[in-house]
Design a protein around this motif. Structure first.
Motif, short mmCIF file in Angstrom:
data_model
loop_
_atom_site.label_atom_id
_atom_site.label_comp_id
_atom_site.label_asym_id
_atom_site.label_seq_id
_atom_site.Cartn_x
_atom_site.Cartn_y
_atom_site.Cartn_z
N SER A 74 0.37 -1.23 -0.42
CA SER A 74 0.11 0.18 0.29
C SER A 74 0.64 1.65 -0.16
O SER A 74 1.57 1.71 0.76
CB SER A 74 -0.91 0.37 0.85
N ILE A 75 0.47 1.81 -0.28
CA ILE A 75 1.17 2.84 -0.54
C ILE A 75 0.24 4.46 -1.38
O ILE A 75 -0.18 4.85 -1.91
CB ILE A 75 2.13 2.90 -2.34
N ILE A 94 -4.01 13.70 -2.64
CA ILE A 94 -3.44 12.68 -2.74
C ILE A 94 -3.37 11.58 -3.37
O ILE A 94 -4.89 11.43 -3.75
CB ILE A 94 -2.84 11.92 -1.33
N ASN A 95 -2.18 10.40 -3.65
CA ASN A 95 -2.87 8.88 -4.78
C ASN A 95 -2.87 8.12 -3.67
O ASN A 95 -1.90 8.15 -2.46
CB ASN A 95 -2.04 8.90 -5.65
N ILE A 96 -3.19 7.21 -3.77
CA ILE A 96 -3.63 5.38 -3.25
C ILE A 96 -2.95 5.10 -3.89
O ILE A 96 -3.61 4.56 -5.28
CB ILE A 96 -4.92 5.38 -2.31
N ILE A 97 -2.10 4.18 -3.97
CA ILE A 97 -1.69 2.69 -4.61
C ILE A 97 -2.09 1.31 -3.91
O ILE A 97 -1.03 1.76 -3.03
CB ILE A 97 -0.50 2.75 -5.97
N ALA A 98 -2.51 0.91 -4.96
CA ALA A 98 -2.01 -0.62 -4.57
C ALA A 98 -1.46 -1.71 -4.53
O ALA A 98 -1.32 -1.45 -6.52
CB ALA A 98 -2.91 -1.59 -3.70
N ILE A 157 10.52 3.01 -2.54
CA ILE A 157 9.42 3.38 -2.27
C ILE A 157 9.76 4.46 -0.97
O ILE A 157 9.51 5.50 -1.52
CB ILE A 157 8.34 2.27 -3.24
N GLY A 158 10.07 3.93 0.36
CA GLY A 158 9.19 4.41 1.42
C GLY A 158 11.09 5.72 1.53
O GLY A 158 10.64 6.98 2.62
N GLY A 159 12.07 5.75 0.43
CA GLY A 159 12.87 6.86 0.97
C GLY A 159 12.54 7.76 -0.23
O GLY A 159 13.45 8.59 0.26
N LEU A 160 11.23 8.03 -0.84
CA LEU A 160 11.28 8.48 -1.43
C LEU A 160 10.43 9.64 -0.88
O LEU A 160 9.84 9.60 -0.07
CB LEU A 160 10.68 7.92 -3.32
N ARG A 161 10.38 10.50 -0.97
CA ARG A 161 10.30 12.11 -0.55
C ARG A 161 8.90 12.07 -0.67
O ARG A 161 7.84 12.28 -1.61
CB ARG A 161 10.41 13.18 -0.56
N THR A 203 3.52 -2.60 3.77
CA THR A 203 3.66 -4.47 2.91
C THR A 203 3.00 -5.19 3.71
O THR A 203 4.18 -5.61 4.66
CB THR A 203 4.73 -4.46 2.78
N ALA A 204 2.28 -6.09 2.69
CA ALA A 204 1.29 -7.10 4.04
C ALA A 204 1.58 -8.62 3.18
O ALA A 204 1.16 -8.01 1.77
CB ALA A 204 -0.09 -7.19 3.95
N TYR A 205 1.88 -9.34 3.77
CA TYR A 205 2.86 -10.84 3.74
C TYR A 205 1.38 -11.56 4.18
O TYR A 205 0.50 -11.91 4.85
CB TYR A 205 3.94 -11.09 3.97
N SER A 206 1.33 -12.66 2.39
CA SER A 206 0.50 -13.76 2.76
C SER A 206 1.33 -14.70 3.12
O SER A 206 2.17 -14.74 2.77
CB SER A 206 -0.73 -13.69 1.20
N SER A 207 0.49 -15.88 3.25
CA SER A 207 1.03 -17.19 3.99
C SER A 207 1.31 -17.68 2.94
O SER A 207 1.75 -18.79 3.03
CB SER A 207 0.25 -17.81 5.28
N VAL A 208 0.58 -17.47 1.37
CA VAL A 208 0.99 -18.31 0.66
C VAL A 208 2.63 -17.41 -0.06
O VAL A 208 2.75 -17.05 -0.19
CB VAL A 208 0.23 -17.12 -0.16
N ILE A 209 3.47 -19.13 0.12
CA ILE A 209 4.77 -19.59 -0.41
C ILE A 209 5.42 -20.49 -1.36
O ILE A 209 4.48 -21.58 -0.68
CB ILE A 209 6.10 -19.83 1.34
N SER A 210 5.33 -19.82 -2.49
CA SER A 210 5.69 -21.03 -3.48
C SER A 210 7.44 -21.14 -3.98
O SER A 210 8.09 -20.57 -3.45
CB SER A 210 5.00 -20.05 -5.27
N GLN A 211 7.73 -22.28 -4.40
CA GLN A 211 8.60 -22.47 -4.67
C GLN A 211 8.50 -22.51 -5.79
O GLN A 211 8.35 -23.16 -6.83
CB GLN A 211 9.26 -23.72 -4.12
N GLU A 212 9.79 -21.32 -6.84
CA GLU A 212 9.55 -21.55 -8.41
C GLU A 212 10.97 -21.55 -8.39
O GLU A 212 12.13 -21.18 -8.12
CB GLU A 212 9.17 -20.33 -8.89
#
Length: 87
Positions: free
Chosen positions: A9-10, A45-49, A66-70, A76-85
């Motif tokens: 979320s930005i 403002i602008n809201i970006i997902a 991104i957080g370093g930009l003025r 960030t929200a992480y899901s529990s979905v982890i894949s092996q690629e």
């Protein structure tokens, strides 16, 4: 290589940083599943997902840049979905 699904979320408060933000998102484009932007004109403002499927360190790197930009906030929200690629 393990990848995770996450949503970033930005909130953009400084329009002068939009060009740098878009360049960053473009450079990580291979990991982006989708993007939704909402201009909130009433508040100026602008809201970006951003939906991502990437290694956790890649997601963290993008969030840090991104957080370093003025005038830009990111969470960030992480899901529990982890894949092996395969690499």
């Amino acid at each position: 290589m393990q990848t995770r699904v996450a949503v970033m979320s930005i909130i953009v408060e400084d329009p002068d940083s939009v060009e740098k933000l878009n360049a960053l998102l473009h450079s990580f484009g291979e990991h982006i599943i989708g993007r939704m932007g909402i201009p909130y004109r009433k508040r100026g403002i602008n809201i970006i997902a951003i939906a991502l499927d990437a290694p956790q360190d890649t997601i963290s790197t993008l969030a840090g840049k991104i957080g370093g930009l003025r005038g830009i906030s990111v969470k960030t929200a992480y899901s529990s979905v982890i894949s092996q690629e395969e690499s």
